[in-house]
Design a protein around this motif. Structure first.
Motif, PDB file in Angstrom:
ATOM      1  N   ASN B  15       0.812  -1.217   0.000  1.00 37.80           N
ATOM      2  CA  ASN B  15       0.000   0.000   0.000  1.00 37.80           C
ATOM      3  C   ASN B  15       0.849   1.273   0.000  1.00 37.80           C
ATOM      4  OD1 ASN B  15      -2.272  -1.562  -0.027  1.00 37.80           O
ATOM      5  ND2 ASN B  15      -2.562  -1.506   2.207  1.00 37.80           N
ATOM      6  N   ARG B  18       2.300   1.702  -3.407  1.00 40.40           N
ATOM      7  CA  ARG B  18       1.266   2.179  -4.324  1.00 40.40           C
ATOM      8  C   ARG B  18       1.111   3.692  -4.222  1.00 40.40           C
ATOM      9  NH1 ARG B  18      -2.942   0.270  -7.093  1.00 40.40           N
ATOM     10  NH2 ARG B  18      -4.683   1.686  -7.323  1.00 40.40           N
ATOM     11  N   GLU B  19       1.059   4.183  -2.995  1.00 43.03           N
ATOM     12  CA  GLU B  19       0.923   5.631  -2.828  1.00 43.03           C
ATOM     13  C   GLU B  19       2.143   6.366  -3.404  1.00 43.03           C
ATOM     14  OE1 GLU B  19       0.045   7.356   1.011  1.00 43.03           O
ATOM     15  OE2 GLU B  19      -0.110   9.316   0.026  1.00 43.03           O
TER      16      GLU B  19
END
Lengths: 164, 328
Positions: B15, B18-19
């Motif tokens: 995550n 991804r950011e």
């Protein structure tokens, strides 16, 4: 800026700025009415100035660790409402000099703030006890380091090294 | 426009990665060549990148190689400059453009050290930007946003905050510094010349090892407060036993690899002293274990020994003691 009529809190910049990012809002939350000053080594002046919550940055002009006998006049000559000494761990281990510095600043309250962000009062009696205990540890550490260092010097000197 | 390569090392942080990749798409500077080196993740990071970010090159090491994996990414990079990031860090929207400007301005600048701030600062910047947009008419948005984007999260008109009692004596201290591997730019040609991160370190102090070689090669590492990266990692990670073990072992190795006599002797004594002192003060045997781990492989490290020039040894700022204060 009338320093006489306002309440002032001094924050000693003894931890990385990434940790200070979290401490500054907490300090303003605990002392909402005070103006905030940061004492930092010269290389941190510009970064400390970036905080909107910070009203004054005081450079610590020495290059070594914080030393209570070398505090700048801008810190010593004023009477502070609170002094805050951040530490980069839970216990304050290794930050004895910073806690000493905090106590050397004339202020109504002296606080330590640790890595999880807990604020506890700095007690002079506790600091005195730690000074004595740490002196003993330092003595033992010098002896123990010497015992290991001497054979290491021999081994290092005998080891064949290229280009030296 | 020069191509800038971005090398990110990922290990099970889907995550956050991804950011970071989304933020890189928002960079004002282009073209970017983005390389993700995956260190044997067991989550679906690799699948996510391949599916959602087809423009990104993925290198899979198949196992956790530590910082050695960065070198795989560096070898693959083709850009004039390389931005080094963690899987949980990303540059501010204007950071890479500003970095390129600095490199062009000074040919002896080897590394641009970003001001790596906590993720909370990014959220604050986003909140302020949102408020500004809400308050401003459409006609004013462009100028307001540009101003904000050019100076993320900070108010640089703060010179008046400096205490007048010492404002005449605030010239930067002259010492040689390292950089934070969660946000830094480096010339690719320089990296090819001096080598990448030390694989034997596995984790921690790898930036300082590289910094010694960069200064020794005659290049500078300079910190720029207006070139910002945001980092999610909490410093509480350092409270794991792994951090003091690797930090301490690698400090010995750093000294033995780079420090000429007589510094190598005095610094080794100093490190031994810290190991014993902090083991007692923190009631933590990990420092003694780390010293033992360092001594056990001294032969391997001495094979790599290349002492730096005297001016580098004298001026390099290595926070030897600070590394013993993160644990407890």
């Amino acid at each position: 800026m009338n320093k006489e009529n306002k309440k002032w809190c001094l924050l000693i910049r003894s931890v990385p700025f990434q940790q200070l990012d979290k401490i500054v809002p907490k300090v303003k939350e605990k002392f909402p009415e005070v103006q905030l000053a940061v004492l930092t080594h010269r290389h941190g002046v510009e970064m400390a100035s970036k905080y909107q919550e910070v009203d004054e940055v005081i450079p610590y002009l020495e290059t070594g660790s914080f030393d209570r006998s070398r505090l700048p006049e801008a810190v010593r000559s004023r009477s502070w409402d609170a002094v805050i000494a951040p530490v980069a761990n839970e216990s304050g281990s290794g930050f004895h000099n910073v806690l000493h510095c905090a106590l050397a600043v004339p202020a109504k309250q002296h606080w330590m703030v640790n890595l999880p962000g807990e604020m506890t009062p700095i007690q002079s009696s506790k600091i005195l006890w730690q000074t004595l205990r740490n002196g003993f540890y330092a003595f033992v550490a010098v002896l123990a380091a010497s015992v290991l260092w001497l054979p290491w010097v021999v081994a290092f000197s005998l080891y064949p090294r290229r280009g030296e | 426009m020069d191509i800038v390569s971005v090398v990110i090392l990922n290990w099970n942080r889907r995550n956050d990665l991804r950011e970071g990749l989304i933020r890189l798409r928002e960079q004002s500077y282009q073209p970017l060549e983005i390389i993700v080196v995956d260190n044997g993740s067991t989550d679906d990071s690799v699948e996510m990148v391949k599916r959602d970010f087809p423009e990104v090159h993925v290198i899979e090491t198949g196992e956790n190689l530590g910082v050695e994996a960065y070198n795989r990414g560096f070898l693959h990079a083709t850009g004039e400059y390389i931005v080094i990031l963690d899987d949980d860090s990303f540059p501010a929207v204007d950071a890479i453009g500003k970095m390129v400007e600095q490199f062009r301005r000074d040919p002896q600048l080897g590394v641009v050290a970003f001001d790596v701030r906590s993720y909370g600062q990014f959220e604050e910047w986003q909140r302020k930007r949102h408020e500004d947009i809400s308050k401003t008419t459409q006609a004013k948005i462009s100028k307001s946003l540009q101003e904000k984007l050019s100076v993320p999260e900070c108010d640089m008109s703060n010179k008046e905050k400096l205490s007048t009692s010492a404002s005449d004596d605030t010239e930067p201290v002259e010492y040689y510094m390292s950089f934070n591997g969660a946000g830094a730019g480096i010339r690719r040609e320089l990296l090819n010349r001096v080598g990448g991160y030390p694989g034997e370190f596995f984790l921690y102090m790898n930036e300082t090892d590289l910094a010694f070689r960069i200064w020794n090669a005659g290049y500078k590492i300079k910190f720029f407060p207006d070139i910002v990266a945001y980092h999610k990692a909490s410093p509480t990670n350092r409270q794991s036993w792994r951090a003091p073990l690797y930090y301490t072992r690698n400090l010995f190795w750093l000294v033995w690899k780079h420090q000429p006599a007589p510094y190598v002797f005095t610094l080794t004594f100093q490190l031994l002293y810290y190991c014993f002192y902090f083991a007692m003060e923190q009631k933590a045997s990990v420092y003694l274990k780390a010293a033992w781990a360092a001594f056990r492989q001294m032969g391997m490290i001495l094979e790599l020994r290349k002492p730096v020039q005297d001016h580098v040894a004298r001026n390099m700022r290595v926070p030897y003691r600070v590394n013993f204060t993160f644990y407890r």
